[in-house]
Motif scaffolding. Structure first.
Motif, PDB file in Angstrom:
ATOM      1  N   PRO A  44       0.726  -1.216  -0.106  1.00  0.00           N
ATOM      2  CA  PRO A  44       0.039   0.135   0.024  1.00  0.00           C
ATOM      3  C   PRO A  44       0.884   1.190   0.027  1.00  0.00           C
ATOM      4  O   PRO A  44       1.687   1.305   0.684  1.00  0.00           O
ATOM      5  CB  PRO A  44      -0.860  -0.222   1.306  1.00  0.00           C
ATOM      6  CG  PRO A  44      -0.871  -1.564   1.593  1.00  0.00           C
ATOM      7  CD  PRO A  44       0.465  -2.194   1.119  1.00  0.00           C
ATOM      8  N   ARG A  45       0.349   2.317  -0.738  1.00  0.00           N
ATOM      9  CA  ARG A  45       1.148   3.607  -0.896  1.00  0.00           C
ATOM     10  C   ARG A  45       0.267   4.629  -0.192  1.00  0.00           C
ATOM     11  O   ARG A  45      -0.931   5.004  -0.719  1.00  0.00           O
ATOM     12  CB  ARG A  45       1.310   3.943  -2.399  1.00  0.00           C
ATOM     13  CG  ARG A  45       2.122   3.105  -3.079  1.00  0.00           C
ATOM     14  CD  ARG A  45       2.245   3.425  -4.291  1.00  0.00           C
ATOM     15  NE  ARG A  45       1.075   3.145  -5.269  1.00  0.00           N
ATOM     16  CZ  ARG A  45       0.186   3.979  -5.734  1.00  0.00           C
ATOM     17  NH1 ARG A  45       0.532   5.503  -5.672  1.00  0.00           N
ATOM     18  NH2 ARG A  45      -0.917   3.889  -6.326  1.00  0.00           N
ATOM     19  N   LEU A  46       0.576   5.068   0.882  1.00  0.00           N
ATOM     20  CA  LEU A  46      -0.195   6.073   1.552  1.00  0.00           C
ATOM     21  C   LEU A  46       0.026   7.473   1.065  1.00  0.00           C
ATOM     22  O   LEU A  46       1.234   8.139   0.583  1.00  0.00           O
ATOM     23  CB  LEU A  46       0.561   6.264   3.057  1.00  0.00           C
ATOM     24  CG  LEU A  46       0.097   5.163   3.879  1.00  0.00           C
ATOM     25  CD1 LEU A  46       0.889   5.208   5.233  1.00  0.00           C
ATOM     26  CD2 LEU A  46      -1.270   4.790   4.103  1.00  0.00           C
ATOM     27  N   ALA A  47      -1.144   8.096   0.415  1.00  0.00           N
ATOM     28  CA  ALA A  47      -0.827   9.261  -0.265  1.00  0.00           C
ATOM     29  C   ALA A  47      -0.962  10.524   0.540  1.00  0.00           C
ATOM     30  O   ALA A  47      -0.400  11.559   0.270  1.00  0.00           O
ATOM     31  CB  ALA A  47      -2.048   9.230  -1.415  1.00  0.00           C
ATOM     32  N   VAL A  48      -1.905  10.355   1.507  1.00  0.00           N
ATOM     33  CA  VAL A  48      -2.336  11.424   2.609  1.00  0.00           C
ATOM     34  C   VAL A  48      -2.540  10.895   3.644  1.00  0.00           C
ATOM     35  O   VAL A  48      -3.307   9.792   3.824  1.00  0.00           O
ATOM     36  CB  VAL A  48      -3.528  12.337   1.892  1.00  0.00           C
ATOM     37  CG1 VAL A  48      -3.893  13.336   3.134  1.00  0.00           C
ATOM     38  CG2 VAL A  48      -3.269  13.000   0.584  1.00  0.00           C
ATOM     39  N   VAL A  49      -2.068  11.452   4.815  1.00  0.00           N
ATOM     40  CA  VAL A  49      -2.504  10.846   6.185  1.00  0.00           C
ATOM     41  C   VAL A  49      -2.731  12.127   7.080  1.00  0.00           C
ATOM     42  O   VAL A  49      -1.757  13.202   6.888  1.00  0.00           O
ATOM     43  CB  VAL A  49      -1.506  10.078   6.962  1.00  0.00           C
ATOM     44  CG1 VAL A  49      -1.828   9.689   8.397  1.00  0.00           C
ATOM     45  CG2 VAL A  49      -1.341   8.616   5.855  1.00  0.00           C
ATOM     46  N   LYS A  50      -3.807  12.253   7.891  1.00  0.00           N
ATOM     47  CA  LYS A  50      -3.738  13.500   8.743  1.00  0.00           C
ATOM     48  C   LYS A  50      -4.303  13.028  10.084  1.00  0.00           C
ATOM     49  O   LYS A  50      -5.136  12.068  10.005  1.00  0.00           O
ATOM     50  CB  LYS A  50      -4.962  14.496   8.056  1.00  0.00           C
ATOM     51  CG  LYS A  50      -4.612  15.153   7.079  1.00  0.00           C
ATOM     52  CD  LYS A  50      -5.631  16.123   6.407  1.00  0.00           C
ATOM     53  CE  LYS A  50      -5.197  16.564   5.155  1.00  0.00           C
ATOM     54  NZ  LYS A  50      -6.385  17.874   4.620  1.00  0.00           N
ATOM     55  N   PHE A  51      -3.552  13.355  11.179  1.00  0.00           N
ATOM     56  CA  PHE A  51      -4.072  12.865  12.452  1.00  0.00           C
ATOM     57  C   PHE A  51      -4.543  14.078  13.211  1.00  0.00           C
ATOM     58  O   PHE A  51      -4.093  15.258  12.887  1.00  0.00           O
ATOM     59  CB  PHE A  51      -2.675  12.515  13.168  1.00  0.00           C
ATOM     60  CG  PHE A  51      -2.087  11.359  12.860  1.00  0.00           C
ATOM     61  CD1 PHE A  51      -2.581   9.899  12.885  1.00  0.00           C
ATOM     62  CD2 PHE A  51      -0.835  11.266  12.139  1.00  0.00           C
ATOM     63  CE1 PHE A  51      -2.132   8.794  12.400  1.00  0.00           C
ATOM     64  CE2 PHE A  51      -0.235  10.242  11.751  1.00  0.00           C
ATOM     65  CZ  PHE A  51      -0.739   8.865  11.720  1.00  0.00           C
ATOM     66  N   LEU A  52      -5.862  13.886  13.403  1.00  0.00           N
ATOM     67  CA  LEU A  52      -6.730  15.015  13.859  1.00  0.00           C
ATOM     68  C   LEU A  52      -6.977  15.024  15.269  1.00  0.00           C
ATOM     69  O   LEU A  52      -6.952  16.137  16.145  1.00  0.00           O
ATOM     70  CB  LEU A  52      -7.979  15.022  13.139  1.00  0.00           C
ATOM     71  CG  LEU A  52      -7.890  14.969  11.425  1.00  0.00           C
ATOM     72  CD1 LEU A  52      -9.253  14.481  10.984  1.00  0.00           C
ATOM     73  CD2 LEU A  52      -7.057  16.235  11.050  1.00  0.00           C
ATOM     74  N   ALA A  53      -6.925  13.870  16.167  1.00  0.00           N
ATOM     75  CA  ALA A  53      -7.185  13.956  17.512  1.00  0.00           C
ATOM     76  C   ALA A  53      -6.296  12.763  18.198  1.00  0.00           C
ATOM     77  O   ALA A  53      -6.420  11.782  17.464  1.00  0.00           O
ATOM     78  CB  ALA A  53      -8.687  14.064  17.847  1.00  0.00           C
ATOM     79  N   PRO A  54      -5.671  13.055  19.374  1.00  0.00           N
ATOM     80  CA  PRO A  54      -5.305  11.683  20.215  1.00  0.00           C
ATOM     81  C   PRO A  54      -6.224  10.439  20.286  1.00  0.00           C
ATOM     82  O   PRO A  54      -7.762  11.002  20.638  1.00  0.00           O
ATOM     83  CB  PRO A  54      -4.731  12.254  21.466  1.00  0.00           C
ATOM     84  CG  PRO A  54      -5.718  13.468  21.705  1.00  0.00           C
ATOM     85  CD  PRO A  54      -5.964  14.180  20.417  1.00  0.00           C
ATOM     86  N   VAL A  55      -5.448   9.488  20.418  1.00  0.00           N
ATOM     87  CA  VAL A  55      -6.506   8.267  20.599  1.00  0.00           C
ATOM     88  C   VAL A  55      -5.690   7.750  21.906  1.00  0.00           C
ATOM     89  O   VAL A  55      -4.907   7.395  22.038  1.00  0.00           O
ATOM     90  CB  VAL A  55      -6.465   7.050  19.404  1.00  0.00           C
ATOM     91  CG1 VAL A  55      -7.072   5.773  20.085  1.00  0.00           C
ATOM     92  CG2 VAL A  55      -7.182   7.717  18.113  1.00  0.00           C
ATOM     93  N   GLY A  56      -6.553   7.403  23.114  1.00  0.00           N
ATOM     94  CA  GLY A  56      -6.278   6.954  24.258  1.00  0.00           C
ATOM     95  C   GLY A  56      -6.643   5.727  24.557  1.00  0.00           C
ATOM     96  O   GLY A  56      -7.350   4.828  23.647  1.00  0.00           O
ATOM     97  N   PRO A  57      -6.347   4.819  25.590  1.00  0.00           N
ATOM     98  CA  PRO A  57      -6.911   3.473  25.716  1.00  0.00           C
ATOM     99  C   PRO A  57      -8.235   3.275  25.997  1.00  0.00           C
ATOM    100  O   PRO A  57      -8.992   4.220  26.335  1.00  0.00           O
ATOM    101  CB  PRO A  57      -6.174   3.254  27.450  1.00  0.00           C
ATOM    102  CG  PRO A  57      -5.119   4.220  27.314  1.00  0.00           C
ATOM    103  CD  PRO A  57      -5.371   5.598  26.405  1.00  0.00           C
ATOM    104  N   GLY A  58      -8.754   2.104  25.499  1.00  0.00           N
ATOM    105  CA  GLY A  58     -10.066   1.884  25.377  1.00  0.00           C
ATOM    106  C   GLY A  58     -11.083   2.414  24.430  1.00  0.00           C
ATOM    107  O   GLY A  58     -12.379   2.422  24.347  1.00  0.00           O
TER     108      GLY A  58
END
Length: 112
Positions: free
Chosen positions: A57-71
Protein backbone atom coordinates in the motif's frame (compact mmCIF):
# COMPACT_ATOMS: atom_id res chain seq x y z
CA UNK A 1 -14.45 12.25 0.82
CA UNK A 2 -16.63 10.42 -1.69
CA UNK A 3 -20.28 9.91 -0.82
CA UNK A 4 -20.68 6.16 -0.40
CA UNK A 5 -19.02 4.06 2.27
CA UNK A 6 -17.84 0.79 0.72
CA UNK A 7 -16.73 -0.80 3.99
CA UNK A 8 -16.48 0.00 7.67
CA UNK A 9 -15.09 -1.73 10.69
CA UNK A 10 -15.18 -1.08 14.42
CA UNK A 11 -11.89 -1.48 16.26
CA UNK A 12 -11.50 -1.50 20.05
CA UNK A 13 -8.15 -0.22 21.30
CA UNK A 14 -7.32 -2.28 24.39
CA UNK A 15 -6.29 -0.53 27.59
CA UNK A 16 -3.19 -2.73 27.67
CA UNK A 17 -2.25 -2.27 23.98
CA UNK A 18 1.54 -2.60 23.71
CA UNK A 19 1.81 0.68 21.82
CA UNK A 20 0.89 2.60 24.99
CA UNK A 21 4.02 1.36 26.82
CA UNK A 22 6.05 4.51 27.45
CA UNK A 23 3.89 6.61 25.13
CA UNK A 24 3.18 8.57 27.44
CA UNK A 25 3.03 7.39 31.06
CA UNK A 26 0.93 10.27 32.46
CA UNK A 27 -1.47 10.37 29.50
CA UNK A 28 -1.25 7.39 27.15
CA UNK A 29 -1.65 8.19 23.45
CA UNK A 30 -1.79 5.67 20.62
CA UNK A 31 1.14 6.38 18.27
CA UNK A 32 0.17 7.33 14.73
CA UNK A 33 1.96 4.32 13.27
CA UNK A 34 -0.21 2.01 15.41
CA UNK A 35 -3.36 3.78 14.22
CA UNK A 36 -2.20 3.43 10.59
CA UNK A 37 -1.61 -0.27 11.20
CA UNK A 38 -5.23 -0.62 12.36
CA UNK A 39 -6.44 1.14 9.18
CA UNK A 40 -4.33 -1.04 6.88
CA UNK A 41 -5.30 -4.24 8.69
CA UNK A 42 -8.98 -3.30 8.43
CA UNK A 43 -8.61 -2.67 4.69
CA UNK A 44 -6.75 -5.93 4.14
CA UNK A 45 -9.55 -7.90 5.88
CA UNK A 46 -11.94 -6.87 3.10
CA UNK A 47 -11.05 -8.79 -0.10
CA UNK A 48 -12.20 -6.02 -2.46
CA UNK A 49 -10.19 -3.40 -0.57
CA UNK A 50 -7.14 -5.67 -0.32
CA UNK A 51 -7.21 -6.04 -4.12
CA UNK A 52 -7.62 -2.27 -4.45
CA UNK A 53 -4.54 -1.35 -2.37
CA UNK A 54 -2.35 -4.30 -3.33
CA UNK A 55 0.46 -5.96 -1.42
CA UNK A 56 2.48 -2.75 -0.94
CA UNK A 57 0.00 0.00 0.00
CA UNK A 58 1.07 3.57 -0.84
CA UNK A 59 -0.10 6.18 1.64
CA UNK A 60 -0.96 9.27 -0.40
CA UNK A 61 -2.30 11.44 2.45
CA UNK A 62 -2.45 11.00 6.23
CA UNK A 63 -3.88 13.49 8.73
CA UNK A 64 -3.91 12.90 12.48
CA UNK A 65 -6.66 15.09 13.91
CA UNK A 66 -7.06 14.07 17.56
CA UNK A 67 -5.32 11.78 20.08
CA UNK A 68 -6.54 8.23 20.67
CA UNK A 69 -6.36 6.86 24.20
CA UNK A 70 -6.76 3.47 25.85
CA UNK A 71 -10.19 1.87 25.51
CA UNK A 72 -11.17 3.88 22.43
CA UNK A 73 -13.88 2.42 20.18
CA UNK A 74 -12.95 3.49 16.66
CA UNK A 75 -15.01 3.32 13.50
CA UNK A 76 -12.93 3.04 10.32
CA UNK A 77 -14.77 3.94 7.11
CA UNK A 78 -13.53 3.39 3.57
CA UNK A 79 -14.73 5.07 0.39
CA UNK A 80 -13.52 4.14 -3.06
CA UNK A 81 -12.41 7.08 -5.18
CA UNK A 82 -11.32 7.02 -8.81
CA UNK A 83 -7.59 7.03 -7.92
CA UNK A 84 -7.45 6.42 -4.17
CA UNK A 85 -9.09 4.55 -1.33
CA UNK A 86 -10.17 7.24 1.12
CA UNK A 87 -10.43 6.41 4.81
CA UNK A 88 -11.59 8.11 7.98
CA UNK A 89 -11.29 7.07 11.62
CA UNK A 90 -13.85 8.35 14.10
CA UNK A 91 -14.30 7.97 17.84
CA UNK A 92 -17.97 8.73 18.36
CA UNK A 93 -18.67 12.05 16.65
CA UNK A 94 -15.00 13.07 16.62
CA UNK A 95 -12.70 12.56 13.62
CA UNK A 96 -9.33 11.28 14.80
CA UNK A 97 -7.59 10.60 11.48
CA UNK A 98 -8.16 10.55 7.75
CA UNK A 99 -6.23 9.83 4.61
CA UNK A 100 -5.89 8.21 1.25
CA UNK A 101 -4.21 5.06 -0.01
CA UNK A 102 -3.22 4.94 -3.67
CA UNK A 103 -5.09 2.36 -5.71
CA UNK A 104 -2.93 -0.48 -7.00
CA UNK A 105 -5.74 -1.96 -9.10
CA UNK A 106 -5.59 0.81 -11.69
CA UNK A 107 -2.93 0.56 -14.38
CA UNK A 108 -0.39 3.38 -14.13
CA UNK A 109 -2.03 4.78 -10.98
CA UNK A 110 -0.14 7.44 -9.11
CA UNK A 111 -0.85 9.07 -5.81
CA UNK A 112 -2.65 12.45 -6.08
Amino acid sequence: MSDSVVASRTVEIAHDHRAFDGHFPARPVLPGVALLAEVLEAALREPALAACIGSQPRLAVVKFLAPVGPGAALEIEFRLGPRVLEWRVREGARDVASGQIGRADIGGATAP
